[in-house]
Design an enzyme around this catalytic site. Sequence first.
Site, PDB file in Angstrom:
ATOM      1  N   ASP A   1       0.814  -1.213   0.000  1.00 22.89           N
ATOM      2  CA  ASP A   1       0.000   0.000   0.000  1.00 22.89           C
ATOM      3  C   ASP A   1       0.849   1.266   0.000  1.00 22.89           C
ATOM      4  O   ASP A   1       0.307   2.362  -0.048  1.00 22.89           O
ATOM      5  CB  ASP A   1      -0.943   0.003   1.214  1.00 22.89           C
TER       6      ASP A   1
ATOM      7  N   ASP B   1     -10.011  -4.764  11.654  1.00 20.36           N
ATOM      8  CA  ASP B   1     -10.069  -6.180  12.006  1.00 20.36           C
ATOM      9  C   ASP B   1     -11.163  -6.438  13.041  1.00 20.36           C
ATOM     10  O   ASP B   1     -12.033  -7.285  12.857  1.00 20.36           O
ATOM     11  CB  ASP B   1      -8.705  -6.654  12.509  1.00 20.36           C
TER      12      ASP B   1
END
Length: 628
Positions: free
Chosen positions: A44, A343
């Site tokens: 990323d 998450d």
Amino acid sequence: MALDVFVCTADPYKEPPMIVVNTALSVMAYEYPTDKISVYVSDDGGSALTLFALVEAAKFATHWLPFCRENSLMDRCPEAYFASNPSGNQNIKMMYEKMKKKIEDVVERGEVGNDVVQQLEALKQWTDEFNPGNHPPVIQVLLDNNNDRDVSGCLLPTLTYVCRQKKTSFPHHFKAGALNTLLRVSASMSNAPIILTLDCDMYSNDPHTPIRALCYLLDPNMNSNLAYVQFPQIFPKLNPDDIYACEFKRLFQINPMGFNNSIGPNYVGTGCFFNRRAFFSTPSSFLSPSPELPHLHPTHVLDKPIKADEILARALLVAACDYETDTQWGYQIGFRYGSLVEDFYTGYRMQCEGWRSVFCNPKTAAFHGDAPITLVDALSQTKRWAFGLLQVGFCKYSPLTFGIRKMGLLMGLCYSHYTFWPLWAIPLTVYAFLPPLALLNGLPIFPKVLEIWFALYVLLFVGAYAQDFMESALEGGSFRRWWNEQRMWMIRGVSCWLFGLAEFTLKSFGIFKHGFSLTHKLLHSDQVKKYDEQIFDLGISSPLFVPLTTAAIINLFAFIIGFIRLSFLNEELVMQMLTTGFVVINCLPIYSAVVFWSDKGAKISTNTILLATFLASALSAISSLFLN
């Protein structure tokens, strides 16, 4: 059953490519059919350095994987293996060291040589206009499990580099956005029914882990509504007393065992095997809502090789920054947006939809990872968690409302325990400042020694700490490790939790915009030395240290003044002397960093000391106006 592995990285300088390489090689070497493994590395940060490192890793894998099989290794992370077996096979070690030096030299230079660029077409995309926040998608298949073979003639796993497109005019949703890109790209290229998500520093410690996960995922008694199998995070490089309390044993090991008795543990971002279908539907409604393209369906069967032009074109399409516009991605499909702790939020939303999870904690740890070894990194990481957890706690899907309705009272309260964890900043900050300020002004705020309420205060204090110590001791923790854990609990309360709460409050009023901050995984030798010697590293100037140092100064000054006034003989002020003295004992590493350490890397910066002293003086002066 095929397995797709997602490895995420975002900055070649904070997360060195060699760490990514070791993690990728450790899972490529699983004791599992290699033609069933596809590893996808999400970069990323859009760095050619990471792609170069993976090119070198692909070459080394042709020798490393057969070496692991032939010697039945348990440590299949090269760095971990050679660290524990320095006299191992010298030929393979020499190859590894050569690869390591080559990668680290390129990272140090900050660019890939033209000779390498000419050999790999994908590297030519790094032009002068290419930057981390504005670039086209880059997908490069480095190994193909249908064609590429190792030196022994066996097929190699697929290894694919993925860099999603980014433009400043489109939101990228941090790590959740990167994972959703991997979810779509992998569906276009391999579409395995099982997905393993890993942080770049969480390498495999047991090559048989996929088999353990499949025991649950293929169990006919639970596979119809089982979303994921979560393994614990284990940090073997912690110093003996874990001075920054980064093990988080309750979070990663103890609490999940309790969750197992209900609908299962929360997802902790790494070391987790997913049922791909769980990202697209509820257990009772298959593929509703459905993905936009047929080839993204979990049941879609690929009929073309991974390097086919059509497959690569599809993968590039779904890696575009505008692909998610006007879709359900991140809201009803895939990893969920709306929180920096993507998450936790994703696992929570899955369980609200009716999915279950399982916690698997084998004797041989499935994964090993790295924890922060500097105080500023430890606090910055927890500040990010605090901000993200509050985003979940105060959204329309709050565990206190939505969660209790969907999962029941018990699980709703369990998730609420996590989401409102940062609110501990309020009582801990009051505890850090009010008793010493009142003591300075001779104002009693606790019961007298001979009153019944004094006994209740003592009972609650001693009882809470005794229970906490007992839980730690039963899990094999030493007294010093427990002491550091309770000290860091108080330190976090007046630093990262306080800052996380303040930043969340400001963002709620539109005053503040929060970004995703990476934890540094590049370890400098002086930092490692101080950590191994268990020295608190406060040498980096950080706003997080200001309230902490201010509290330390006020409590020490109040305790000394109270002692001079013989306040410990005043039954009205005994409790304040005790609480202030307890804080002073916990602040000993801070006083050492202010006064004793000659090492500039451990001593608190002069600016922090001056600002904290000014604030302590100001608070003392203000308190004298209101508490006298």
